[in-house]
Design a protein around this motif. Structure first.
Motif, PDB file in Angstrom:
ATOM      1  N   LYS A 173       0.826  -1.205   0.000  1.00 44.90           N
ATOM      2  CA  LYS A 173       0.000   0.000   0.000  1.00 44.90           C
ATOM      3  C   LYS A 173       0.860   1.254   0.000  1.00 44.90           C
ATOM      4  CE  LYS A 173      -4.163   1.951   0.604  1.00 44.90           C
ATOM      5  NZ  LYS A 173      -5.299   1.779  -0.343  1.00 44.90           N
ATOM      6  N   ASP A 174       2.017   1.210   0.680  1.00 47.21           N
ATOM      7  CA  ASP A 174       2.905   2.375   0.752  1.00 47.21           C
ATOM      8  C   ASP A 174       3.845   2.466  -0.448  1.00 47.21           C
ATOM      9  OD1 ASP A 174       4.731   0.355   1.213  1.00 47.21           O
ATOM     10  OD2 ASP A 174       5.306   1.029   3.216  1.00 47.21           O
ATOM     11  N   LYS A 175       3.602   1.630  -1.478  1.00 45.61           N
ATOM     12  CA  LYS A 175       4.358   1.609  -2.736  1.00 45.61           C
ATOM     13  C   LYS A 175       5.713   0.922  -2.618  1.00 45.61           C
ATOM     14  CE  LYS A 175       1.043   3.869  -4.658  1.00 45.61           C
ATOM     15  NZ  LYS A 175       0.064   3.126  -5.501  1.00 45.61           N
ATOM     16  N   SER A 176       6.028   0.364  -1.463  1.00 50.29           N
ATOM     17  CA  SER A 176       7.276  -0.379  -1.326  1.00 50.29           C
ATOM     18  C   SER A 176       7.133  -1.744  -1.995  1.00 50.29           C
ATOM     19  CB  SER A 176       7.647  -0.553   0.143  1.00 50.29           C
ATOM     20  OG  SER A 176       6.669  -1.315   0.836  1.00 50.29           O
ATOM     21  N   THR A 177       8.267  -2.356  -2.313  1.00 55.91           N
ATOM     22  CA  THR A 177       8.275  -3.673  -2.950  1.00 55.91           C
ATOM     23  C   THR A 177       8.468  -4.754  -1.901  1.00 55.91           C
ATOM     24  OG1 THR A 177       9.190  -2.765  -5.005  1.00 55.91           O
ATOM     25  CG2 THR A 177       9.441  -5.129  -4.649  1.00 55.91           C
ATOM     26  N   VAL A 178       7.606  -5.763  -1.948  1.00 57.77           N
ATOM     27  CA  VAL A 178       7.685  -6.886  -1.008  1.00 57.77           C
ATOM     28  C   VAL A 178       7.971  -8.153  -1.807  1.00 57.77           C
ATOM     29  CG1 VAL A 178       6.465  -8.253   0.724  1.00 57.77           C
ATOM     30  CG2 VAL A 178       6.037  -5.784   0.558  1.00 57.77           C
ATOM     31  N   TRP A 179       9.068  -8.821  -1.474  1.00 57.75           N
ATOM     32  CA  TRP A 179       9.430 -10.080  -2.116  1.00 57.75           C
ATOM     33  C   TRP A 179       8.811 -11.231  -1.329  1.00 57.75           C
ATOM     34  CZ3 TRP A 179      12.045 -11.594  -6.469  1.00 57.75           C
ATOM     35  CH2 TRP A 179      12.713 -10.593  -7.192  1.00 57.75           C
ATOM     36  N   LEU A 180       8.108 -12.123  -2.025  1.00 59.00           N
ATOM     37  CA  LEU A 180       7.476 -13.270  -1.378  1.00 59.00           C
ATOM     38  C   LEU A 180       7.955 -14.566  -2.024  1.00 59.00           C
ATOM     39  CD1 LEU A 180       3.809 -11.932  -1.086  1.00 59.00           C
ATOM     40  CD2 LEU A 180       5.580 -11.952   0.691  1.00 59.00           C
ATOM     41  N   PHE A 181       8.185 -15.567  -1.182  1.00 58.06           N
ATOM     42  CA  PHE A 181       8.629 -16.892  -1.629  1.00 58.06           C
ATOM     43  C   PHE A 181       7.486 -17.869  -1.362  1.00 58.06           C
ATOM     44  CE2 PHE A 181      10.638 -21.036  -1.046  1.00 58.06           C
ATOM     45  CZ  PHE A 181      11.486 -21.099  -2.141  1.00 58.06           C
TER      46      PHE A 181
END
Length: 289
Positions: free
Chosen positions: A101-109
């Protein structure tokens, strides 16, 4: 066929006897992201960790297609993975990026298992963003250690282009040529501009006419806005964002050819991209891969 909206969220069964394991309790407390996704591309049920990690309210996550939240550069891969799951394949490990939501990138495995009988996918993900950042720091340190004195002189002024890849800070705009922070309204405008460039870089040539239309302004207004905020032109800002995409790909360390990096940055000509990269940074990109 008319596209239907999302089906109602699934209600999980809780225990019926005291000696049964309470799956709902586990589902709610797990620090991992647990979700059930329909073959129609919508979340059917998510645990609190999904909303907490991505920052969206649960209602928004349940009522929007999953690919709405996936990083534009990873949507094609996600679509291919979803197709494998719909064919009945179990996918034990794959990574992709979500936009919070804050435009940051989240990496998910992810690990995902299809339930063909119910047209559902059961998936569990771990947030590996911090690991990606650590690996990126190591990778960038290795890159810098390979530079000679002349390259370091050219590169020093542009080192900030890499830092937001590893530690994003929306108020720090050095990487796009600004020496000072901007107000919240301008920051939101720039975030929107950047996301559009990222989206178009993966699928088509970037047209200022198209960008202007999507930003709900004329091309003249687009020039004025970028000039006012950053003191540069839209074309130069687009180029900087595309080179930022290239640095992201380099820092991940998973891409081994110049053509792969060029494609991620939105350049169809590998030769042109290689020349541009050298002109800007004084570095032969092949030395970094």
């Amino acid at each position: 066929m008319k596209k239907m909206g999302p089906e109602p969220p699934i209600q999980m069964r809780t225990k019926t006897r005291d000696d049964q394991f309470d799956l709902e309790y586990f589902f709610e407390l797990s620090p991992d992201l647990i979700c059930i996704v329909g073959f129609d591309g919508y979340f059917k049920k998510i645990n609190p960790a999904v909303a907490t990690t991505l920052g969206y309210p649960t209602s928004e996550l349940l009522n929007s297609p999953v690919d709405t939240f996936i990083h534009p550069g990873d949507r094609e891969l996600a679509a291919k993975t979803a197709e494998r799951l719909r064919r009945g394949e179990t996918v034990l490990s794959f990574e992709n990026r979500f936009i919070a939501k804050d435009k940051s990138t989240v990496w998910l495995f992810w690990t995902a298992v299809p339930v063909e009988r119910d047209n559902l996918i059961f998936a569990i993900a771990k947030n590996v963003t911090s690991i990606k950042k650590t690996n990126g720091v190591d990778r960038v340190a290795e890159i810098i250690s390979q530079l000679n004195t002349e390259q370091m002189k050219m590169f020093a002024a542009d080192i900030d282009i890499i830092l937001p890849v590893l530690s994003p800070d929306d108020s720090n705009l050095k990487w796009i040529g600004s020496s000072s922070a901007v107000d919240q309204k301008d920051q939101l405008w720039l975030n929107r501009f950047e996301m559009l460039v990222r989206q178009y870089a993966a699928v088509q040539d970037i047209s200022l006419k198209k960008l202007s239309s999507d930003m709900a302004c004329s091309q003249r207004q687009l020039f004025r806005q970028v000039q006012r905020i950053l003191g540069t032109t839209p074309n130069k800002l687009v180029r900087t964002i595309r080179l930022h995409l290239a640095w992201e790909a380099i820092s991940y360390g998973k891409y081994r050819t110049i053509s792969e990096i060029a494609a991620i940055a939105g350049y169809t000509s590998t030769a042109h991209f290689k020349t541009l990269f050298h002109q800007v940074y004084g570095i032969d990109i092949s030395e970094l891969l």
